[in-house]
Design a protein around this motif. Structure first.
Motif, short mmCIF file in Angstrom:
data_model
loop_
_atom_site.label_atom_id
_atom_site.label_comp_id
_atom_site.label_asym_id
_atom_site.label_seq_id
_atom_site.Cartn_x
_atom_site.Cartn_y
_atom_site.Cartn_z
N SER A 1 -34.74 -34.61 61.87
CA SER A 1 -33.84 -33.62 62.48
C SER A 1 -34.34 -32.20 62.21
O SER A 1 -34.37 -31.35 63.11
N LEU A 2 -34.77 -31.95 60.98
CA LEU A 2 -35.26 -30.61 60.62
C LEU A 2 -36.54 -30.27 61.37
O LEU A 2 -36.77 -29.11 61.73
N SER A 3 -37.37 -31.26 61.62
CA SER A 3 -38.60 -31.03 62.38
C SER A 3 -38.27 -30.59 63.80
O SER A 3 -38.89 -29.67 64.35
N ARG A 4 -37.27 -31.24 64.41
CA ARG A 4 -36.85 -30.83 65.76
C ARG A 4 -36.23 -29.44 65.73
O ARG A 4 -36.41 -28.64 66.66
N GLY A 5 -35.48 -29.14 64.66
CA GLY A 5 -34.92 -27.80 64.51
C GLY A 5 -36.00 -26.74 64.38
O GLY A 5 -35.88 -25.64 64.93
N ALA A 6 -37.08 -27.06 63.66
CA ALA A 6 -38.20 -26.14 63.52
C ALA A 6 -38.88 -25.89 64.86
O ALA A 6 -39.31 -24.77 65.16
N SER A 7 -38.97 -26.93 65.67
CA SER A 7 -39.56 -26.79 67.01
C SER A 7 -38.72 -25.83 67.86
O SER A 7 -39.26 -25.01 68.62
N PHE A 8 -37.39 -25.95 67.73
CA PHE A 8 -36.50 -25.04 68.45
C PHE A 8 -36.76 -23.59 68.01
O PHE A 8 -36.86 -22.69 68.84
N LEU A 9 -36.88 -23.35 66.70
CA LEU A 9 -37.12 -22.00 66.20
C LEU A 9 -38.47 -21.48 66.68
O LEU A 9 -38.59 -20.30 67.03
N GLU A 10 -39.48 -22.35 66.72
CA GLU A 10 -40.80 -21.93 67.19
C GLU A 10 -40.74 -21.44 68.63
O GLU A 10 -41.40 -20.46 68.98
N ARG A 11 -39.93 -22.09 69.46
CA ARG A 11 -39.81 -21.69 70.87
C ARG A 11 -38.95 -20.44 71.04
O ARG A 11 -39.20 -19.62 71.91
N GLN A 12 -37.90 -20.31 70.23
CA GLN A 12 -36.91 -19.27 70.45
C GLN A 12 -36.96 -18.14 69.41
O GLN A 12 -36.03 -17.34 69.34
N HIS A 13 -38.03 -18.02 68.64
CA HIS A 13 -38.04 -17.08 67.53
C HIS A 13 -37.84 -15.62 67.97
O HIS A 13 -37.32 -14.82 67.22
N GLU A 14 -38.19 -15.29 69.19
CA GLU A 14 -38.03 -13.91 69.66
C GLU A 14 -36.58 -13.59 70.00
O GLU A 14 -36.23 -12.42 70.14
N HIS A 15 -35.76 -14.61 70.15
CA HIS A 15 -34.38 -14.41 70.63
C HIS A 15 -33.33 -14.69 69.54
O HIS A 15 -32.14 -14.53 69.81
N ILE A 16 -33.75 -15.08 68.34
CA ILE A 16 -32.80 -15.43 67.29
C ILE A 16 -32.30 -14.17 66.59
O ILE A 16 -33.07 -13.29 66.22
N ASN A 17 -31.00 -14.07 66.42
CA ASN A 17 -30.41 -12.94 65.69
C ASN A 17 -30.70 -13.03 64.19
O ASN A 17 -31.03 -14.10 63.67
N LEU A 18 -30.49 -11.92 63.50
CA LEU A 18 -30.71 -11.89 62.06
C LEU A 18 -29.83 -12.90 61.34
O LEU A 18 -30.30 -13.62 60.45
N ASP A 19 -28.57 -12.96 61.72
CA ASP A 19 -27.65 -13.88 61.05
C ASP A 19 -28.10 -15.33 61.17
O ASP A 19 -27.97 -16.12 60.23
N GLU A 20 -28.66 -15.65 62.34
CA GLU A 20 -29.12 -17.02 62.55
C GLU A 20 -30.42 -17.29 61.78
O GLU A 20 -30.62 -18.38 61.24
N LEU A 21 -31.31 -16.28 61.74
CA LEU A 21 -32.56 -16.48 61.01
C LEU A 21 -32.29 -16.73 59.53
O LEU A 21 -33.02 -17.49 58.87
N VAL A 22 -31.24 -16.13 58.99
CA VAL A 22 -30.89 -16.33 57.59
C VAL A 22 -30.62 -17.81 57.30
O VAL A 22 -31.00 -18.33 56.24
N GLY A 23 -29.98 -18.52 58.24
CA GLY A 23 -29.73 -19.94 58.05
C GLY A 23 -31.03 -20.73 57.90
O GLY A 23 -31.14 -21.63 57.06
#
Length: 355
Positions: free
Chosen positions: A34-56
């Motif tokens: 599950s975490l690997s899939r979550g990391a893939s999501f972050l890799e695709r969307q890293h330019e659009h993630i807010n600070l609060d979300e990046l903290v998670g």
């Protein structure tokens, strides 16, 4: 005869251990997948993630690095899982560099105010466990939030020392103390009260309660407040599960698991709650809380936002063009990292729940 019975008992214990250990290994596999899939999501969307979300995700990275450091090397399966975790850490490290650069460009003021939180080293992992206390649950709870985003942000910058350039850290004003120690607050107000104490502790601030002259709170410590808040957050989660998870309650349900778990309350790491979280992940894109029905609506909202560039967008949540909830994804991966660490350390006698 007695020797035969002893051998039989020993064999049964070995079978039981194999079943339990096998089950736990499978659960850890599920979490890592599950975490690997979550990391893939972050890799695709890293330019659009807010600070609060990046903290998670940074909380997750701190949890993963601690897991890798303490991982038991007892068998080939465990060793292979650790290898998977190491690879995940490396992927996240690379993505964080890009995401933090994008954050600084997109909202430099907010970035400067909360930059200390943007390092996995800031987030401390529990080294011992405790449990909540049902007797600390409020007799009644407010029906509306008693949380103000602007005041909360100001209180946190005073703790972090980012309220001005080279500001003094660990400042606690009376409005901040009164707000963060108020009893009876619900949901997000409650979780942000706990977050305030958590960040103060991790920033190295001692005695956040200094100056509190209320006689009824004379003997209260930061740990007392943490226990009160998490005991009430436990009640919130139990109520949510009893009434059934909904789109309106699932985000706070997971957020409570994340921050109370990170504070050291092991009873939030319930096996059935883990399964609830895992089922919320979208198999296609790896995020949590995806609503495909609103994708076209979000695209329309983004066009409107471009036409109205000064319209204020709520920072603590962002629905992305693919219908993903960035906030729910962030708290979910952070909570899963907490589960991983707990499962790896629960057999350690020094980390069992305190009496």
């Amino acid at each position: 005869m007695r020797a035969a019975r002893l051998r039989l008992c020993g064999a049964l214990l070995l079978l039981l251990c194999a079943a339990v250990c096998g089950t736990q290994a499978e659960v850890i596999d599920d979490i890592l997948s599950s975490l690997s899939r979550g990391a893939s999501f972050l890799e695709r969307q890293h330019e659009h993630i807010n600070l609060d979300e990046l903290v998670g995700f940074l909380m997750l990275q701190a949890e993963l690095k601690e897991a890798v450091r303490t991982w038991p090397h007892s068998d080939p399966i465990s060793w292979a899982q650790r290898t998977t975790a190491v690879a995940l850490v490396k992927r996240l490290d690379l993505t964080f560099e890009k995401a933090i650069t994008a954050l600084q460009q997109n909202d430099n003021k907010y970035f400067q105010e909360f930059e200390p939180l943007l390092s996995w080293r800031f987030w401390l992992i529990p080294q011992e466990w405790t449990s909540t206390d049902p007797s600390l649950v409020y007799a009644s709870t407010m029906t509306t939030e008693c949380y103000d985003e602007q005041l909360s942000d100001k209180c946190l910058t005073l703790l972090l020392g980012t309220w001005k350039m080279n500001g003094t850290p660990c400042i606690v004003t009376k409005p901040c103390r009164d707000t963060m120690t108020r009893f009876g607050c619900p949901h997000y107000s409650l979780s942000h009260q706990l977050l305030y104490f958590m960040i103060g502790k991790m920033r190295g601030c001692s005695n956040l309660l200094k100056g509190d002259t209320r006689m009824s709170r004379a003997n209260m410590t930061e740990q007392n407040y943490e226990k009160i808040f998490c005991s009430n957050m436990m009640k919130t989660n139990q109520d949510i599960i009893r009434e059934g998870l909904t789109e309106q309650t699932v985000d706070i349900f997971i957020e409570n698991i994340l921050i109370c778990g990170l504070t050291g309350f092991s009873d939030f790491y319930k096996a059935d709650w883990l399964q609830h979280i895992l089922r919320l992940q979208d198999e296609e894109v790896g995020c949590f809380g995806r609503d495909k029905s609103i994708i076209s609506q979000i695209i329309g909202d983004e066009l409107l936002e471009q036409l109205q560039p000064h319209r204020r967008v709520k920072r603590r949540e962002k629905i992305l063009p693919d219908g993903c909830s960035s906030h729910m994804t962030a708290v979910a991966v952070g909570a899963l990292g907490g589960y991983l660490n707990y499962y790896l350390t629960e057999q350690d006698i020094t980390k069992r729940p305190l009496s």
